[in-house]
Write a protein that holds these residues in place. Structure first.
Motif, short mmCIF file in Angstrom:
data_model
loop_
_atom_site.label_atom_id
_atom_site.label_comp_id
_atom_site.label_asym_id
_atom_site.label_seq_id
_atom_site.Cartn_x
_atom_site.Cartn_y
_atom_site.Cartn_z
N GLN A 1 18.19 23.44 -28.09
CA GLN A 1 16.77 23.77 -28.14
C GLN A 1 16.13 23.15 -29.38
OE1 GLN A 1 15.04 24.88 -25.91
NE2 GLN A 1 15.54 26.86 -25.06
N GLN A 2 15.07 22.41 -29.17
CA GLN A 2 14.39 21.74 -30.28
C GLN A 2 13.64 22.77 -31.13
OE1 GLN A 2 11.15 19.07 -29.15
NE2 GLN A 2 11.84 17.61 -30.67
N PRO A 3 13.81 22.71 -32.45
CA PRO A 3 13.04 23.63 -33.30
C PRO A 3 11.56 23.27 -33.26
CG PRO A 3 14.22 22.05 -34.65
CD PRO A 3 14.68 21.84 -33.25
N VAL A 4 10.73 24.27 -33.51
CA VAL A 4 9.29 24.09 -33.51
C VAL A 4 8.80 24.02 -34.94
CG1 VAL A 4 7.08 25.08 -32.84
CG2 VAL A 4 9.04 25.28 -31.31
N SER A 24 13.41 28.29 -34.87
CA SER A 24 14.34 28.02 -33.77
C SER A 24 14.47 29.25 -32.89
CB SER A 24 15.70 27.62 -34.33
OG SER A 24 16.65 27.46 -33.29
N SER A 25 14.77 29.02 -31.62
CA SER A 25 14.98 30.14 -30.69
C SER A 25 16.45 30.54 -30.64
CB SER A 25 14.50 29.75 -29.30
OG SER A 25 15.21 28.62 -28.83
N LYS A 67 17.93 35.66 -40.22
CA LYS A 67 17.59 36.68 -39.20
C LYS A 67 16.41 36.25 -38.36
CE LYS A 67 19.48 40.70 -41.58
NZ LYS A 67 19.19 42.01 -42.21
N LYS A 68 15.44 35.62 -39.00
CA LYS A 68 14.27 35.16 -38.26
C LYS A 68 14.48 33.76 -37.67
CE LYS A 68 10.79 37.84 -40.75
NZ LYS A 68 9.51 37.77 -41.54
N GLN A 69 15.60 33.14 -37.99
CA GLN A 69 15.92 31.81 -37.48
C GLN A 69 14.82 30.81 -37.83
OE1 GLN A 69 18.09 34.03 -33.76
NE2 GLN A 69 16.44 32.63 -33.32
N GLY A 92 23.27 24.53 -34.97
CA GLY A 92 23.53 25.81 -34.35
C GLY A 92 24.75 26.48 -34.93
N SER A 93 24.79 27.80 -34.80
CA SER A 93 25.91 28.55 -35.36
C SER A 93 27.09 28.59 -34.41
CB SER A 93 25.46 29.98 -35.67
OG SER A 93 25.09 30.65 -34.47
N GLY A 94 27.00 27.86 -33.31
CA GLY A 94 28.07 27.87 -32.32
C GLY A 94 29.33 27.17 -32.74
N GLY A 95 29.29 26.46 -33.87
CA GLY A 95 30.53 25.84 -34.33
C GLY A 95 30.45 24.36 -34.57
#
Lengths: 112, 113
Positions: A1-4, A24-25, A67-69, A92-95
């Motif tokens: 997802q592209q950050p805004v 970011s979402s 927390k607010k990304q 991303g925090s996915g790794g």
């Protein structure tokens, strides 16, 4: 997802301050900030890691609210050389701690 | 060299032709990235190398795009059967290790007529 990123563009007079936001979402591991002048390569400004970190670099600083990304870039007492397009790149925090997804950029113009 | 270099700086080709874009990273940098940037957009991730291997090629748009880094240094991005939609600036970046700050090259402006 592209950050805004917001705003899309901002015009300042030399010496004024500006804030550029990046949202970011998805959960983030880090945020990278770059500045790019027309026709040139993006130049690294700073990396912020999760943990509510805030960094400073001359008159340019940034914060990262995990927390607010979102992250914000603060430019104080702007100089003519600050003109350019500012991009945030999120990780991303996915790794996968290497793959950056960049926003569309914020065009900053500093006038005398 | 002192920074990341890319050749050629500009490439104009005709639809259907094959092109190769070269990236020479900063010496000692093990991680290398390719991005594509269209007008008014941020860089879009294409592929990432750690050493000689492509650790993630999920950003390559289709099988016309391929990249190699045979000796863990110079990388070549190869585009077959070019299309007008491939026109963009192709940026290469390198970093000392994955996750570290990335140093970008000046890019190759590809124009497909």
């Amino acid at each position: 997802q592209q950050p805004v990123q917001s705003p899309q563009a901002v015009i300042l007079r030399e010496g004024e301050d500006a804030v550029i936001n990046c949202s970011s979402s998805k959960a983030l591991y880090s945020v990278h900030w770059y500045r790019q002048k027309h026709g040139e390569a993006p130049i690294f400004l700073m990396i912020l890691l999760k943990g509510g970190e805030q960094k400073g670099h001359d008159k340019i600083s940034a914060s990262f609210n995990e927390k607010k990304q979102q992250s914000s870039l603060y430019l104080t007492a702007s100089q003519l050389s600050y003109s350019g397009t500012y991009f945030c790149g999120t990780e991303g925090s996915g790794g996968s701690n290497y793959k950056l997804t960049f926003g569309k950029g914020t065009l900053l113009t500093v006038n005398p | 060299g002192a920074g990341v270099s890319q050749t050629p700086s500009n490439k104009v080709t005709e639809k259907g032709k094959y092109v190769e874009l070269r990236c020479d990273p900063i010496s000692g940098h093990t991680a290398l990235y390719w991005y594509r940037q269209s007008l008014g957009q941020g860089p879009e991730f294409l592929i990432y190398f750690q050493g000689t291997g492509a650790a993630d090629d999920s950003g390559l748009p289709n099988d016309r795009f391929f990249a190699v880094r045979p000796e863990g240094s110079v990388s070549t991005l190869k585009i077959q059967r070019t299309e007008r939609g491939d026109s963009a600036v192709y940026l290469c970046a390198s970093s000392l290790e994955s996750g570290a700050k990335q140093f970008f090259g000046p890019g190759t402006r590809l124009t497909v007529l």
